[in-house]
Design an enzyme around this catalytic site. Structure first.
Site, PDB file in Angstrom:
ATOM      1  CB  SER A 174      10.500   2.879   4.721  1.00 31.49           C
ATOM      2  OG  SER A 174      11.712   3.351   4.186  1.00 31.49           O
ATOM      3  CG  HIS A 217       2.371  -9.058   0.217  1.00 35.37           C
ATOM      4  ND1 HIS A 217       1.707 -10.215   0.572  1.00 35.37           N
ATOM      5  CD2 HIS A 217       2.225  -8.209   1.274  1.00 35.37           C
ATOM      6  CE1 HIS A 217       1.191 -10.080   1.777  1.00 35.37           C
ATOM      7  NE2 HIS A 217       1.485  -8.858   2.225  1.00 35.37           N
ATOM      8  CG  ASP A 239      -2.008  -0.933   1.281  1.00 34.80           C
ATOM      9  OD1 ASP A 239      -2.219  -1.620   0.272  1.00 34.80           O
ATOM     10  OD2 ASP A 239      -2.699  -1.005   2.308  1.00 34.80           O
TER      11      ASP A 239
END
Length: 298
Positions: free
Chosen positions: A261, A156, A99
């Site tokens: 980050s 992911h 995200d």
């Protein structure tokens, strides 16, 4: 991506300048301890305040109430409930690994990667001065994705692959918020980072996990926590197949940040196309399509 962004404001320049003398790693060590307080009254308050301050959607989380999390870091790296994210289908689809928001994406100009108006950073320096590795991405493609504090912080796979190398590169821990990205030269090649190199069906793919102020550690599924305190030299880590198979499917979790980050994806020349509908500031959800692998039928 064209350099058509506005110049940074004076306020942002001042804010960025104030971060230079900060003891980045010392502050991050303090935050590391703070995030792992297990006293229920303290950690429940931390989680409640964070969720409200950043409007975090706990309905997407597998655990939902503050008292279900053992500490604040467990909340920050929370697992999503089943079905909360879907990966766009298509065997050639490249998907967002996190995200976040697009910071920049596009072509690598020789060995130069665009950071923000007036700023680029060097591919070889980003990869810890590994010229052989960097040569594979000259004139390739890149995507830089910024995670804010409210985002899901597990990372992911954008495409199936096999982990080949994991390299820890020590460095500073500047913030990677927009105000520093537009003002600190070569920010991503200066900050501490973990370089993960994969073999895929279209060739190599590299994911660079960039540390930031208060990111007290980064994890991969093959190593556990990385970013050792006080590290001074580049270290190549051996992926442990007993922790996780070296082969990893598209969409599978490969690591996590313990505070917000940035992830930088690198692709060799003529291997992928990127979604031209995405631009700086575009919001991404884990699994959204960001491009496609070039095949003989493309």
């Amino acid at each position: 991506m064209p350099d058509n962004q506005p110049s940074p404001t004076l306020i942002n320049r001042i804010k960025a300048a104030l971060t230079y003398p900060l003891p980045h790693h010392f502050l991050s060590h303090i935050v590391y301890q703070f995030m792992r307080i297990k006293n229920p009254s303290v950690k429940d308050l931390q989680i409640t305040l964070m969720a409200k301050a950043f409007n975090i959607n706990l309905a997407e989380s597998k655990l939902k109430a503050p008292d279900e999390f053992p500490d604040f870091n467990s909340f920050f790296t929370r697992e999503l409930r089943d079905g909360a994210r879907k990966f766009e289908t298509g065997e050639n689809m490249l998907c967002s690994p996190v995200d976040g928001k697009i910071s920049q994406m596009g072509n690598i100009d020789g060995s130069s990667i665009f950071q923000a108006k007036g700023h680029s950073f060097n591919l070889t320096k980003l990869l810890g001065d590994d010229q052989i590795l960097a040569n594979k991405y000259i004139n390739g493609k890149f995507a830089t994705i910024y995670l804010s504090p409210r985002d899901y912080h597990r990372i992911h796979m954008p495409f199936a692959g096999k982990i080949k190398r994991i390299i820890h590169i020590p460095g500073r821990l500047f913030s990677v918020a927009p105000y520093t990205v537009t003002t600190v030269p070569e920010l991503f090649a200066r900050n501490e980072r973990v370089v993960c190199v994969f073999d895929t069906e279209f060739g190599e793919m590299t994911m660079v996990l960039v540390g930031a102020i208060f990111v007290s550690s980064m994890d991969t599924v093959w190593t556990g926590a990385i970013t050792p305190p006080g590290a001074k030299k580049i270290t190549e880590l051996e992926p442990d197949p007993s922790k996780h198979s070296l082969d990893i499917a598209k969409g599978a979790e490969m690591g996590r940040f313990n505070m917000g980050s940035t992830v930088i994806l690198l692709f060799p020349k003529d291997t992928v196309t990127l979604n031209d509908r995405l631009s700086t500031g575009s919001t991404l959800r884990l699994g959204n399509g960001i491009g496609r692998v070039i095949t003989s039928n493309s």
